[in-house]
Write a protein that holds these residues in place. Structure first.
Motif, short mmCIF file in Angstrom:
data_model
loop_
_atom_site.label_atom_id
_atom_site.label_comp_id
_atom_site.label_asym_id
_atom_site.label_seq_id
_atom_site.Cartn_x
_atom_site.Cartn_y
_atom_site.Cartn_z
N ALA A 1 2.57 11.29 -3.81
CA ALA A 1 2.85 11.36 -2.54
C ALA A 1 1.91 10.14 -1.84
O ALA A 1 2.56 9.54 -0.64
N ALA A 2 0.53 10.12 -2.39
CA ALA A 2 -0.13 9.16 -1.54
C ALA A 2 0.42 7.78 -1.69
O ALA A 2 0.26 6.95 -0.77
N ARG A 3 0.99 7.52 -3.02
CA ARG A 3 1.25 6.09 -3.26
C ARG A 3 2.77 5.66 -2.21
O ARG A 3 2.74 4.52 -1.87
N ALA A 4 3.43 6.88 -2.01
CA ALA A 4 4.40 6.65 -1.21
C ALA A 4 4.18 6.79 0.67
O ALA A 4 5.07 6.50 1.17
N SER A 5 3.00 6.97 0.79
CA SER A 5 2.69 7.21 2.24
C SER A 5 1.69 6.13 2.60
O SER A 5 0.90 5.84 1.80
N ASP A 6 1.66 5.73 3.94
CA ASP A 6 0.86 4.92 4.74
C ASP A 6 -0.40 5.90 4.83
O ASP A 6 -1.34 4.89 5.30
N THR A 7 -0.51 6.97 4.90
CA THR A 7 -1.90 7.73 5.29
C THR A 7 -2.57 7.90 3.95
O THR A 7 -2.10 8.62 2.97
N PRO A 8 -3.89 7.47 3.85
CA PRO A 8 -4.69 7.56 2.52
C PRO A 8 -4.96 8.94 2.49
O PRO A 8 -5.26 9.94 2.95
N LEU A 9 -5.41 8.98 1.02
CA LEU A 9 -5.84 10.49 0.49
C LEU A 9 -7.18 10.18 -0.22
O LEU A 9 -7.69 9.29 -0.79
N LEU A 10 -8.15 11.24 0.05
CA LEU A 10 -9.24 11.34 -0.52
C LEU A 10 -9.09 12.78 -1.29
O LEU A 10 -9.38 13.78 -1.00
N PRO A 11 -8.99 12.45 -2.71
CA PRO A 11 -8.79 13.47 -3.60
C PRO A 11 -10.17 13.99 -4.30
O PRO A 11 -11.08 13.16 -4.34
N GLY A 12 -10.01 15.18 -4.77
CA GLY A 12 -11.41 15.89 -5.37
C GLY A 12 -11.15 15.37 -6.63
O GLY A 12 -10.39 15.40 -7.39
N ALA A 13 -12.36 15.47 -7.26
CA ALA A 13 -12.94 15.36 -8.55
C ALA A 13 -14.29 15.82 -8.77
O ALA A 13 -15.23 15.36 -8.08
N ILE A 14 -14.79 16.26 -10.13
CA ILE A 14 -16.03 17.04 -10.04
C ILE A 14 -16.65 16.21 -11.76
O ILE A 14 -17.53 15.98 -11.56
N THR A 15 -15.76 16.53 -12.48
CA THR A 15 -16.52 16.36 -13.76
C THR A 15 -16.28 14.74 -14.28
O THR A 15 -15.58 14.06 -13.65
#
Length: 213
Positions: A103-117
């Motif tokens: 979805a982020a790749r198809a959008s002009d609006t940036p994504l801040l995704p979560g990651a922990i490990t």
């Protein structure tokens, strides 16, 4: 770059704290966003945890041009598109899935995704993501854990959220791999319920001042 860091990085570096908001009444969105912006925190994350969340994003985006409205707790491509349509200028998710990356790749609006490990962080980095949310920060090991990641995963920087308060924010912001923190303490429920926008503006000012001390 897949993450569109050129759009996301200025938001993250523009202020030390990104308010994370759970807005129960859409009518509160504009005055709340206005108070936070006046206090020096124009970028805010309105989470999709309430029935009125999308309306709150729509109202704040339309009525408070000085604010930078983001949408949080985005769990699917459908929610991603809904939030963007409502006026969100950045998207935040608690984790990372292929659906959200697509979805982020198809959008002009940036994504801040979560990651922990380390594995999650490395997988996100392989997809071109060097800016990540670290959630839930305190429960996942806190500032000490993030500090331990700073050397082996030096190319990745974080916005930790979850359990961040006025008391511990500085311990995160002092880390080399932390750009900003997310927190709800600048807009506590009791002040929002009371419509005390002056007090919220002052909390925002204090958060900015404390981070610069």
């Amino acid at each position: 770059m897949p993450q569109k860091a050129d759009k996301l990085l200025p938001i993250m570096t523009g202020q030390p704290v990104i308010p994370v908001l759970k807005i129960a009444r859409a009518a509160d969105a504009a005055p709340l966003a206005r108070a936070l912006a006046k206090g020096g925190l124009p970028a805010i994350e309105i989470t999709l945890r309430t029935r009125d969340a999308l309306d709150a994003i729509r109202i704040a985006a339309a009525e408070v041009p000085e604010a930078i409205i983001g949408a949080g707790t985005i769990l699917s491509a459908r929610q991603y598109d809904q939030a963007v349509d409502a006026g969100a200028r950045f998207i935040v998710s608690p984790g990372t899935t292929q659906e959200l990356l697509d979805a982020a790749r198809a959008s002009d609006t940036p994504l801040l995704p979560g990651a922990i490990t380390p594995s999650e962080i490395m997988a996100a980095a392989e997809e071109g993501y060097a800016l990540l949310k670290f959630f839930p920060a305190e429960q996942a090991g806190g500032a000490a854990f993030l500090k331990a990641l700073s050397s082996p995963l030096a190319g990745v920087r974080f916005c930790p959220t979850g359990g961040i308060t006025a008391a511990n924010a500085a311990s995160y912001l002092s880390l080399p791999n932390v750009i900003c923190v997310g927190g709800s303490w600048v807009a506590p429920d009791e002040l929002v319920d009371a419509g005390d926008w002056v007090a919220i503006e002052e909390l925002a000012r204090k958060a900015v001042a404390a981070a610069g001390a």
